[in-house]
Design an enzyme around this catalytic site. Structure first.
Site, PDB file in Angstrom:
ATOM      1  N   LYS A  25      -7.847  32.052 -34.175  1.00 22.02           N
ATOM      2  CA  LYS A  25      -8.831  32.768 -33.366  1.00 22.02           C
ATOM      3  C   LYS A  25     -10.073  33.079 -34.195  1.00 22.02           C
ATOM      4  O   LYS A  25      -9.959  33.643 -35.299  1.00 22.02           O
ATOM      5  CB  LYS A  25      -8.212  34.054 -32.813  1.00 22.02           C
ATOM      6  CG  LYS A  25      -9.105  34.715 -31.801  1.00 22.02           C
ATOM      7  CD  LYS A  25      -8.497  35.965 -31.227  1.00 22.02           C
ATOM      8  CE  LYS A  25      -9.582  36.722 -30.457  1.00 22.02           C
ATOM      9  NZ  LYS A  25      -9.282  38.109 -30.297  1.00 22.02           N
ATOM     10  N   PHE A  31     -15.439  12.652  -6.479  1.00 20.00           N
ATOM     11  CA  PHE A  31     -16.070  13.843  -5.916  1.00 20.00           C
ATOM     12  C   PHE A  31     -17.344  14.148  -6.702  1.00 20.00           C
ATOM     13  O   PHE A  31     -17.400  13.914  -7.912  1.00 20.00           O
ATOM     14  CB  PHE A  31     -15.129  15.054  -5.994  1.00 20.00           C
ATOM     15  CG  PHE A  31     -14.253  15.203  -4.785  1.00 20.00           C
ATOM     16  CD1 PHE A  31     -13.258  14.273  -4.520  1.00 20.00           C
ATOM     17  CD2 PHE A  31     -14.423  16.262  -3.903  1.00 20.00           C
ATOM     18  CE1 PHE A  31     -12.448  14.392  -3.402  1.00 20.00           C
ATOM     19  CE2 PHE A  31     -13.619  16.395  -2.788  1.00 20.00           C
ATOM     20  CZ  PHE A  31     -12.632  15.463  -2.533  1.00 20.00           C
ATOM     21  N   ASN A  38     -14.503  25.699 -15.739  1.00 19.87           N
ATOM     22  CA  ASN A  38     -15.398  25.865 -14.595  1.00 19.87           C
ATOM     23  C   ASN A  38     -14.659  26.579 -13.468  1.00 19.87           C
ATOM     24  O   ASN A  38     -13.496  26.942 -13.622  1.00 19.87           O
ATOM     25  CB  ASN A  38     -15.953  24.508 -14.133  1.00 19.87           C
ATOM     26  CG  ASN A  38     -14.830  23.561 -13.771  1.00 19.87           C
ATOM     27  OD1 ASN A  38     -14.055  23.831 -12.864  1.00 19.87           O
ATOM     28  ND2 ASN A  38     -14.720  22.459 -14.508  1.00 19.87           N
ATOM     29  N   LYS A  46     -23.536   8.239  -8.473  1.00 19.27           N
ATOM     30  CA  LYS A  46     -22.166   8.281  -8.963  1.00 19.27           C
ATOM     31  C   LYS A  46     -21.345   7.134  -8.370  1.00 19.27           C
ATOM     32  O   LYS A  46     -20.543   6.501  -9.060  1.00 19.27           O
ATOM     33  CB  LYS A  46     -21.540   9.623  -8.557  1.00 19.27           C
ATOM     34  CG  LYS A  46     -20.678  10.235  -9.627  1.00 19.27           C
ATOM     35  CD  LYS A  46     -20.306  11.664  -9.303  1.00 19.27           C
ATOM     36  CE  LYS A  46     -19.308  12.159 -10.340  1.00 19.27           C
ATOM     37  NZ  LYS A  46     -18.859  13.512 -10.126  1.00 19.27           N
ATOM     38  N   ASP A  62     -17.230  18.330 -18.436  1.00 15.16           N
ATOM     39  CA  ASP A  62     -17.981  17.217 -19.017  1.00 15.16           C
ATOM     40  C   ASP A  62     -17.931  17.263 -20.542  1.00 15.16           C
ATOM     41  O   ASP A  62     -17.923  16.240 -21.203  1.00 15.16           O
ATOM     42  CB  ASP A  62     -19.456  17.282 -18.581  1.00 15.16           C
ATOM     43  CG  ASP A  62     -19.592  16.970 -17.100  1.00 15.16           C
ATOM     44  OD1 ASP A  62     -18.810  16.124 -16.617  1.00 15.16           O
ATOM     45  OD2 ASP A  62     -20.445  17.584 -16.439  1.00 15.16           O
ATOM     46  N   LYS A  77     -19.779   4.643 -11.139  1.00 11.18           N
ATOM     47  CA  LYS A  77     -18.339   4.831 -11.400  1.00 11.18           C
ATOM     48  C   LYS A  77     -17.470   3.824 -10.657  1.00 11.18           C
ATOM     49  O   LYS A  77     -16.240   3.941 -10.663  1.00 11.18           O
ATOM     50  CB  LYS A  77     -17.901   6.258 -11.003  1.00 11.18           C
ATOM     51  CG  LYS A  77     -18.899   7.335 -11.354  1.00 11.18           C
ATOM     52  CD  LYS A  77     -18.557   8.072 -12.608  1.00 11.18           C
ATOM     53  CE  LYS A  77     -19.681   9.029 -12.979  1.00 11.18           C
ATOM     54  NZ  LYS A  77     -19.447   9.923 -14.020  1.00 11.18           N
TER      55      LYS A  77
END
Ligand SMILES: Cc1cc2nc3c(=O)[nH]c(=O)nc-3n(C[C@H](O)[C@H](O)[C@H](O)COP(=O)(O)O)c2cc1C
Length: 394
Positions: free
Chosen positions: A288, A326, A207, A340, A278, A344
Site C-alpha cells: 500500500k 458497445f 469506472n 468503432k 482503457d 474493431k
C-alpha cells in the site's frame, strides 16, 4: 423437457372454451397447469380442468396444504408462459394496476414468464376507455394480447369482445414459446461490468459500469435457449441462476482478455458490453502506497494502455461469427459508434450516452444500433428489453 404453460381462467361466459385451449396445448406436447379465479368456478369446475390436465387446479390464495410450497410463487416459477384465457375486464384492470388480491393475479405479479392475455367480454366493456387504457398499459409492458373477435356475443349484443378462437389462441401460444427459444443450440459469450486496475493492494482505477446491461443480455440469451458464458468484472449483482449460464468472475482487463481469449473461437456470437478500463497503472505497487512516503508516486500515477478486447477479438472473427461491441459516450454518439464499428471489425455497435444519470447503473437505456448499412435509433427502454432487441439482431 416439455414446456409448462400456466393457463389462467377467469369469470367469463367463455370459460368453458379454456378446456379446448388446454387440450390444444396438450396435443402440441405442452404441460398445462390451470389457475382459476373464484368467479371462474361459477362457470366451470376445477374438477373439469383437473381431469383434463391430471394436475391439481389452483384457486385459493391460502389453500396450500402444510409443507406445500407457496403456491403463487411455485406456479409463477414453473411457468414458461402464463396465458390468461378467457380474461375478464376485471383481471385486465387488476394486472394493469399491480393488484394481487387472489391467486391468479398474485401469480401474474410474481411471474417473470411472458404473459399472454386473450380478453373476452361484452362489447361495451371491451370498448370502455378504462379497459382500453388498461390493455394499452399492459401492452407497453410487453404483455401480448390475442385480440377478441367481433360477432354475436353471449349477452345478445353484437360487436368486439368474443374470445378468439381456441385454435388461434393455441397457435399464438406455441409461436410465443418457439420465439422464446430462437437461440437454442447457440453459444454466446458476453462480457459485463467494469474492470478494476490496481494502483496498490488497496486502491484501483475503474469506472461506473454496474454490469446490468451484460447481465440482462446473459439472462435474455439463456431464456431464449443459448448456452451463455458470462465474463463479469466486479459487480454488485447476484450470479444468474440458470443451468445454461456459466459465469466467470474477473478483476482486470488482462484477466478479462484471458477468459475471453480461450473461449472466443468456440462461440457463435460474442457481445462485449463490459466497460473495460482503457488504461491501467503502469507499475502497480505490491504494498500500500503511504501518504507522506509515496506522495510522488500517488500524485503522478503512470498509466499504460490496457489490451483492447473488442478489437483483438474482432480481428480474429471467423466467417459466420457475430461480434457486437458497445460504445458508451458523452457526446457525438453516432460518429464514435461508427468509427468503432469499422476499427474493431464488429458486426454492430450498440451506442448509448452516459453521464448526467444516463447509462451507467440505471435500469433503462436509450441506445442506437450502428451497423454497416444503417443506424437505428431505439426509444428509451428497460435494459432487459434492449437486451432482447440486441439478440433479435444477432
Ligand atoms: C353470466 C355472467 C357472465 C359474465 N361474463 C363476463 C365476461 O365474459 N367478461 C368479463 O369481463 N366479465 C364477465 N362477467 C363479469 C365478471 O364475472 C365479474 O366482473 C367478476 O367480478 C370477474 O371476476 P374475476 O375477474 O375475478 O374472474 C360475467 C358475469 C356474469 C354473471
Amino acid at each position: 423437457m416439455a414446456k409448462t404453460v400456466l393457463v389462467g381462467v377467469t369469470g367469463c361466459v367463455a370459460a368453458y372454451k379454456a378446456c379446448e385451449v388446454v387440450r390444444g396445448l396438450q396435443k402440441a406436447g405442452v404441460r398445462v397447469k390451470v389457475v382459476m379465479t373464484e368467479h371462474a368456478t361459477e362457470f366451470v369446475t376445477p374438477l373439469q380442468f383437473r381431469a383434463l390436465t391430471h394436475e391439481p387446479v389452483a384457486v385459493g390464495l391460502f389453500d396450500d396444504a402444510p409443507g406445500d410450497p407457496i403456491h403463487h410463487i411455485s406456479l409463477a416459477k414453473e411457468a414458461d408462459l402464463f396465458l390468461i384465457a378467457p380474461c375478464t375486464a376485471n383481471v385486465i384492470a387488476k394486472i394493469a394496476h399491480g393488484i394481487a388480491d387472489d391467486l391468479l393475479t398474485t401469480t401474474a405479479l410474481a411471474t417473470t414468464a411472458p404473459l399472454v392475455i386473450a380478453p373476452a367480454m361484452n362489447v361495451n366493456m371491451y370498448e370502455h376507455p378504462a379497459t382500453q387504457q388498461n390493455m394499452q398499459a399492459l401492452a407497453n409492458r410487453d404483455v401480448s394480447f390475442i385480440d377478441a373477435d367481433e360477432g354475436y356475443l353471449a349477452c345478445g349484443d353484437v360487436g368486439r369482445g368474443r374470445l378468439a378462437d381456441p385454435e388461434v389462441i393455441v397457435r399464438a401460444v406455441l409461436d410465443a414459446l418457439d420465439e422464446q427459444r430462437d437461440l437454442e443450440g447457440k453459444r454466446i459469450l458476453i462480457t459485463a461490468g467494469p474492470t478494476v486496475e490496481p494502483i496498490d493492494p488497496a486502491r484501483f482505477i475503474s469506472n461506473r459500469s454496474s454490469g446490468k446491461m451484460g447481465f440482462a443480455l446473459a439472462q435474455a440469451a439463456a431464456e431464449r435457449g443459448a448456452q451463455v458464458t458470462l465474463v463479469a468484472g466486479p459487480v454488485a449483482l447476484p450470479d444468474l441462476d440458470a443451468p445454461n449460464i456459466e459465469t466467470i468472475h474477473v478483476q482486470t482487463a488482462t484477466e478479462m482478455l484471458e477468459a475471453v481469449d480461450v473461449r472466443f473461437d468456440a462461440v457463435d456470437a460474442a457481445i462485449f458490453s463490459a466497460a473495460v478500463s482503457d488504461m491501467r497503472p503502469a507499475a502497480p505497487s505490491t504494498q500500500k502506497l503511504k501518504k507522506g512516503v509515496d506522495d510522488e508516486q500517488l500524485s503522478h500515477l503512470a498509466l499504460e494502455p490496457n489490451p483492447d478486447i473488442l478489437a483483438t477479438m474482432g480481428a480474429r472473427k471467423r466467417t459466420g461469427q457475430v461480434v457486437v461491441g458497445f460504445a458508451a459516450e458523452t457526446d457525438s454518439l453516432e460518429e464514435h459508434a461508427r468509427t468503432k464499428l469499422e476499427s474493431k471489425h464488429a458486426n454492430f455497435i450498440v451506442g448509448n450516452l452516459v453521464g448526467e444519470g444516463r447509462g451507467f447503473g440505471t435500469d433503462d437505456n436509450q441506445a442506437i444500433i450502428v451497423s454497416a448499412s444503417e443506424t437505428e435509433k431505439l426509444p428509451l427502454m428497460s435494459k432487459v428489453d434492449l437486451a432482447n432487441e440486441i439478440l433479435n439482431r444477432l
